[in-house]
Design an enzyme around this catalytic site. Structure first.
Site, PDB file in Angstrom:
ATOM      1  N   GLY A  11      23.206  33.046  75.443  1.00 34.95           N
ATOM      2  CA  GLY A  11      23.475  34.260  76.213  1.00 34.95           C
ATOM      3  C   GLY A  11      23.658  35.422  75.243  1.00 34.95           C
ATOM      4  O   GLY A  11      24.216  36.467  75.593  1.00 34.95           O
ATOM      5  N   GLY A  29      21.719  37.516  74.091  1.00 36.02           N
ATOM      6  CA  GLY A  29      21.039  38.791  74.395  1.00 36.02           C
ATOM      7  C   GLY A  29      21.922  39.680  75.260  1.00 36.02           C
ATOM      8  O   GLY A  29      21.676  40.876  75.399  1.00 36.02           O
ATOM      9  N   ARG A  62      30.302  40.181  86.610  1.00 32.03           N
ATOM     10  CA  ARG A  62      30.621  40.794  87.898  1.00 32.03           C
ATOM     11  C   ARG A  62      30.316  42.293  87.880  1.00 32.03           C
ATOM     12  O   ARG A  62      30.307  42.929  86.822  1.00 32.03           O
ATOM     13  CB  ARG A  62      32.067  40.541  88.299  1.00 32.03           C
ATOM     14  CG  ARG A  62      33.122  41.026  87.343  1.00 32.03           C
ATOM     15  CD  ARG A  62      34.474  40.734  87.940  1.00 32.03           C
ATOM     16  NE  ARG A  62      35.546  40.880  86.977  1.00 32.03           N
ATOM     17  CZ  ARG A  62      36.818  40.931  87.321  1.00 32.03           C
ATOM     18  NH1 ARG A  62      37.166  40.858  88.588  1.00 32.03           N
ATOM     19  NH2 ARG A  62      37.750  41.046  86.408  1.00 32.03           N
ATOM     20  N   ASN A 114      31.843  33.003  83.724  1.00 31.79           N
ATOM     21  CA  ASN A 114      32.795  33.016  84.848  1.00 31.79           C
ATOM     22  C   ASN A 114      32.216  32.419  86.124  1.00 31.79           C
ATOM     23  O   ASN A 114      30.997  32.405  86.273  1.00 31.79           O
ATOM     24  CB  ASN A 114      33.182  34.475  85.142  1.00 31.79           C
ATOM     25  CG  ASN A 114      34.360  34.925  84.299  1.00 31.79           C
ATOM     26  OD1 ASN A 114      35.294  34.175  84.070  1.00 31.79           O
ATOM     27  ND2 ASN A 114      34.295  36.170  83.843  1.00 31.79           N
ATOM     28  N   HIS A 143      41.973  32.079  85.164  1.00 32.51           N
ATOM     29  CA  HIS A 143      41.395  33.366  84.730  1.00 32.51           C
ATOM     30  C   HIS A 143      40.837  34.097  85.954  1.00 32.51           C
ATOM     31  O   HIS A 143      39.630  34.283  86.101  1.00 32.51           O
ATOM     32  CB  HIS A 143      40.303  33.119  83.692  1.00 32.51           C
ATOM     33  CG  HIS A 143      39.688  34.386  83.159  1.00 32.51           C
ATOM     34  ND1 HIS A 143      40.429  35.408  82.611  1.00 32.51           N
ATOM     35  CD2 HIS A 143      38.402  34.793  83.088  1.00 32.51           C
ATOM     36  CE1 HIS A 143      39.625  36.377  82.228  1.00 32.51           C
ATOM     37  NE2 HIS A 143      38.385  36.038  82.520  1.00 32.51           N
TER      38      HIS A 143
END
Ligand code: NAD
Length: 314
Positions: free
Chosen positions: A12, A14, A86, A124, A179
């Site tokens: 991930g 990038g 998000r 997440n 979290h």
């Protein structure tokens, strides 16, 4: 052949958080870095841009990059930041369906190419994604660790320092539990500034305000930036990677599988964890005050619900 440096793969890389993990890890020269992303050219471009900072900032960045999961081969540490972040107004929990599938696919490759790695999950909703990673890889619990508590504690310490007019260096405070905005548990009973208990310095309504501000720090940043924050998430994760790669034995709040600690089993939640070359080497139980104990229980229950949903994607 000379001594081998740890091989640290970031999947991930990038994206915002992955690139920040690479950046903080490169500054500390934690190892040889492998940047992997389905957007391989973006990971390559960000890696090159960073490597070209080295001559004057003063670091060497030996890195390889691309899209091929085979690049994971024999990694010592794998950091997983792949997945969607998000948007303003969204909760982390709403990302569960998309990210569970991404995390699952990547974990199958981690199991195949890097069966001895320690995996640090950042995607997440964090605790549920650590659960997915543990289920899919079948790694022992000491090698599947979630990154979130360091970030939440860093925000908590910053907010305390701001309210008290103190230096962040002197504030010691941790956030445990889930979290999520709703259920994270900033621990005030053990918080200190320069060794002085927090409640001796701030009034209880000020402390309550700091706790609430800490819980919504991520949402506030997402509203300001338009996407999830990345500098503090990246540096927090790199702090964990440093303790693993350099066998530092730091005790940091990390999401791991509880096997009876704090009175809970088969759940993933943030607890004080010692990180060294063998991964999450030890979990420390601390005494919580009655309100914190109750909040921690609620947090565990909420995570169990998320794990159930995540489990339906396995
Ligand atoms: P981003 O969109 O900037 O980056 C995500 C990257 O993942 C993209 O580059 C994308 O191409 C890549 N990707 C997607 N599927 C992939 C796959 N199968 N293989 C390889 N790469 C893949 O998002 P971001 O802001 O960097 O956030 C990444 C994740 O981290 C999100 O889930 C976010 O919610 C989470 N996050 C966690 C914390 C924490 O404290 N745990 C903090 C911030 C963000």
């Amino acid at each position: 052949m000379g001594l081998k440096r740890p091989k640290i793969a970031v999947i991930g890389a990038g994206g915002n958080v992955g690139a920040a993990v690479v950046q903080w890890s490169a500054l500390k020269e934690l190892g040889d870095i492998v940047s992997i992303d389905v957007k391989g050219s973006v990971a390559q471009g960000k890696g090159l841009d960073l490597a070209q900072c080295g001559p004057f900032i003063g670091f060497d960045l030996p890195f390889t990059t691309g899209e091929d999961p085979a690049l994971l081969q024999d990694s010592d540490i794998v950091v997983m930041t792949a997945g969607i972040p998000r948007k303003p107004g969204q909760t982390r929990e709403e990302l569960i369906g998309v990210n569970a599938k991404i995390v699952k696919d990547i974990c199958l490759n981690i199991k195949k190419y890097a069966p001895n790695a320690t995996l640090v999950v950042v995607s997440n909703p964090l605790d549920a994604m650590v659960f997915v990673a543990k289920q899919v890889t079948g790694f022992p619990r000491n090698r599947v660790i979630g990154s979130a508590g360091v970030l939440d504690s860093s925000r908590f310490r910053y907010n305390i320092a701001q309210a008290a007019g103190a230096s962040v260096r002197d504030v010691q405070a941790i956030v445990l539990g889930a979290h999520t905005d709703k259920d994270m548990v900033p621990i005030t009973s053990t918080a200190t500034i320069g060794g002085v208990p927090l409640h001796k310095i701030l009034k209880s309504d000020q402390i309550t305000a700091i706790v609430e501000k800490t819980k919504k720090s991520g949402a506030d940043l997402t509203a300001l930036i338009g996407t999830s924050a990345w500098l503090a998430p990246g540096s927090s994760t790199a702090t964990m990677v440093e303790s693993l790669a350099r066998n530092q034995n730091r005790v940091l709040p990390c999401s791991v599988e509880l096997q009876g600690e704090f009175g809970f089993k088969d759940t993933f939640v943030g607890v004080p964890t010692q990180l060294n070359g063998s991964g999450a080497a030890k979990i420390y139980e601390i005494d919580l005050d009655p309100k914190e104990k109750e909040a921690f229980k609620v947090s565990v229950e909420a995570n169990k619900e998320l794990m159930k949903i995540a489990g339906s994607f396995l």
